[in-house]
Write a protein that holds these residues in place. Sequence first.
Motif, PDB file in Angstrom:
ATOM      1  N   MET A   1       0.740  -1.094   0.086  1.00  0.00           N
ATOM      2  CA  MET A   1      -0.151   0.043  -0.222  1.00  0.00           C
ATOM      3  C   MET A   1       0.841   1.264   0.064  1.00  0.00           C
ATOM      4  SD  MET A   1      -3.096   1.360  -0.015  1.00  0.00           S
ATOM      5  CE  MET A   1      -4.006  -0.132  -0.005  1.00  0.00           C
ATOM      6  N   TYR A   2       1.880   1.321   0.856  1.00  0.00           N
ATOM      7  CA  TYR A   2       2.681   2.429   1.003  1.00  0.00           C
ATOM      8  C   TYR A   2       3.350   2.629  -0.274  1.00  0.00           C
ATOM      9  CZ  TYR A   2       6.227   5.658   2.850  1.00  0.00           C
ATOM     10  OH  TYR A   2       6.888   6.776   3.211  1.00  0.00           O
ATOM     11  N   ALA A   3       3.928   1.931  -1.199  1.00  0.00           N
ATOM     12  CA  ALA A   3       4.303   2.197  -2.630  1.00  0.00           C
ATOM     13  C   ALA A   3       3.565   2.602  -3.407  1.00  0.00           C
ATOM     14  CB  ALA A   3       5.384   0.896  -2.894  1.00  0.00           C
ATOM     15  N   GLU A   4       2.330   2.035  -3.426  1.00  0.00           N
ATOM     16  CA  GLU A   4       1.283   2.567  -4.332  1.00  0.00           C
ATOM     17  C   GLU A   4       0.946   4.225  -3.775  1.00  0.00           C
ATOM     18  OE1 GLU A   4      -3.291   1.432  -6.074  1.00  0.00           O
ATOM     19  OE2 GLU A   4      -2.463   0.789  -4.074  1.00  0.00           O
ATOM     20  N   ALA A   6       2.723   6.358  -2.201  1.00  0.00           N
ATOM     21  CA  ALA A   6       3.971   7.125  -2.587  1.00  0.00           C
ATOM     22  C   ALA A   6       4.090   7.449  -4.150  1.00  0.00           C
ATOM     23  CB  ALA A   6       5.218   6.518  -1.982  1.00  0.00           C
ATOM     24  N   GLY A   7       3.866   6.368  -5.073  1.00  0.00           N
ATOM     25  CA  GLY A   7       3.868   6.623  -6.382  1.00  0.00           C
ATOM     26  C   GLY A   7       2.777   7.373  -6.750  1.00  0.00           C
ATOM     27  N   PHE A   8       1.493   7.420  -6.401  1.00  0.00           N
ATOM     28  CA  PHE A   8       0.456   8.360  -6.672  1.00  0.00           C
ATOM     29  C   PHE A   8       0.942   9.815  -6.460  1.00  0.00           C
ATOM     30  CE2 PHE A   8      -2.849  11.100  -5.060  1.00  0.00           C
ATOM     31  CZ  PHE A   8      -3.639  11.055  -6.251  1.00  0.00           C
ATOM     32  N   TYR A   9       1.443   9.952  -5.400  1.00  0.00           N
ATOM     33  CA  TYR A   9       1.803  11.475  -5.051  1.00  0.00           C
ATOM     34  C   TYR A   9       3.022  12.062  -5.895  1.00  0.00           C
ATOM     35  CZ  TYR A   9      -1.404  11.689  -1.131  1.00  0.00           C
ATOM     36  OH  TYR A   9      -2.467  11.633  -0.334  1.00  0.00           O
ATOM     37  N   ALA A  10       3.882  11.145  -6.245  1.00  0.00           N
ATOM     38  CA  ALA A  10       4.906  11.470  -7.015  1.00  0.00           C
ATOM     39  C   ALA A  10       4.464  11.963  -8.349  1.00  0.00           C
ATOM     40  CB  ALA A  10       5.820  10.078  -7.117  1.00  0.00           C
ATOM     41  N   ARG A  11       3.582  10.909  -8.879  1.00  0.00           N
ATOM     42  CA  ARG A  11       2.864  11.282 -10.287  1.00  0.00           C
ATOM     43  C   ARG A  11       2.069  12.500 -10.192  1.00  0.00           C
ATOM     44  NH1 ARG A  11       2.753   5.749  -9.791  1.00  0.00           N
ATOM     45  NH2 ARG A  11       0.653   5.878  -9.122  1.00  0.00           N
ATOM     46  N   GLN A  12       1.223  12.800  -9.278  1.00  0.00           N
ATOM     47  CA  GLN A  12       0.545  13.778  -9.138  1.00  0.00           C
ATOM     48  C   GLN A  12       1.300  15.253  -9.069  1.00  0.00           C
ATOM     49  OE1 GLN A  12      -1.606  14.887  -5.447  1.00  0.00           O
ATOM     50  NE2 GLN A  12      -3.561  14.890  -6.739  1.00  0.00           N
ATOM     51  N   MET A  13       2.441  15.267  -7.918  1.00  0.00           N
ATOM     52  CA  MET A  13       3.159  16.541  -7.829  1.00  0.00           C
ATOM     53  C   MET A  13       3.855  16.685  -9.256  1.00  0.00           C
ATOM     54  SD  MET A  13       2.153  17.770  -5.164  1.00  0.00           S
ATOM     55  CE  MET A  13       0.542  17.209  -5.715  1.00  0.00           C
ATOM     56  N   ARG A  14       4.362  15.679  -9.904  1.00  0.00           N
ATOM     57  CA  ARG A  14       5.081  15.917 -11.070  1.00  0.00           C
ATOM     58  C   ARG A  14       4.454  16.553 -12.158  1.00  0.00           C
ATOM     59  NH1 ARG A  14       5.595  12.577 -15.400  1.00  0.00           N
ATOM     60  NH2 ARG A  14       4.988  10.593 -14.247  1.00  0.00           N
ATOM     61  N   HIS A  69       7.657  19.997  -5.591  1.00  0.00           N
ATOM     62  CA  HIS A  69       7.011  19.469  -4.431  1.00  0.00           C
ATOM     63  C   HIS A  69       7.628  18.244  -4.027  1.00  0.00           C
ATOM     64  CE1 HIS A  69       3.784  22.220  -6.072  1.00  0.00           C
ATOM     65  NE2 HIS A  69       3.405  21.915  -4.933  1.00  0.00           N
ATOM     66  N   MET A  70       8.282  18.189  -2.694  1.00  0.00           N
ATOM     67  CA  MET A  70       8.565  16.735  -2.405  1.00  0.00           C
ATOM     68  C   MET A  70       7.806  16.478  -1.115  1.00  0.00           C
ATOM     69  SD  MET A  70      11.286  17.017  -4.229  1.00  0.00           S
ATOM     70  CE  MET A  70      12.562  16.152  -3.563  1.00  0.00           C
ATOM     71  N   THR A  71       6.994  15.709  -1.460  1.00  0.00           N
ATOM     72  CA  THR A  71       6.070  14.792  -0.561  1.00  0.00           C
ATOM     73  C   THR A  71       6.279  13.642  -0.086  1.00  0.00           C
ATOM     74  OG1 THR A  71       4.190  16.317  -1.992  1.00  0.00           O
ATOM     75  CG2 THR A  71       3.635  14.359  -0.154  1.00  0.00           C
ATOM     76  N   GLY A  72       6.076  13.460   1.532  1.00  0.00           N
ATOM     77  CA  GLY A  72       6.521  12.334   2.115  1.00  0.00           C
ATOM     78  C   GLY A  72       5.994  12.264   3.459  1.00  0.00           C
ATOM     79  N   MET A  73       6.681  11.327   4.178  1.00  0.00           N
ATOM     80  CA  MET A  73       6.246  11.092   5.568  1.00  0.00           C
ATOM     81  C   MET A  73       4.669  10.671   5.492  1.00  0.00           C
ATOM     82  SD  MET A  73       8.854  12.421   7.716  1.00  0.00           S
ATOM     83  CE  MET A  73       7.989  12.775   9.281  1.00  0.00           C
TER      84      MET A  73
END
Length: 139
Positions: A1-4, A6-14, A69-73
């Motif tokens: 779930m975490y990887a999915e 994180a990937g969603f936010y990476a694509r969205q922010m890009r 945008h650097m999204t995490g945590m």
Amino acid sequence: MYAEVAGFYARQMRRLDEGDAEGWADTFTEDAVCRISTRPAPMRGRAELTAGARAAVAAIAAAGEQRRHMTGMFEIEERPGGILRVHAQTIVYATSASGESRVHQVCVCADTLVRGSERELLVRDRRIDVDGVPAGTDR
């Protein structure tokens, strides 16, 4: 779930960072609500989200900057019906045409994510609190 997630936010922010307002808005449900503490009222639905993103892209270009945008945590809570509640932190960097970078904003984001028709994640509800900025009037 975490990887999915994180990937969603990476694509969205890009998409947002590259100026793709429509692509970014497409990562929300048709009836999504997005509240940002720097705005007096929420954006409702993809049309308002697209318009808001286009305005932001234009303002960033007018300022001669590139934003990243650097999204995490990520804190992810699974709820019944496949709903996800996600809390995350985002640091927004601004880089000038001369290459000088600075922190533009630090934000806390609370999202409700749901599955779209193709099982992709979509934002149904978003609240962004920018550090140092009081909440808007329609929270």
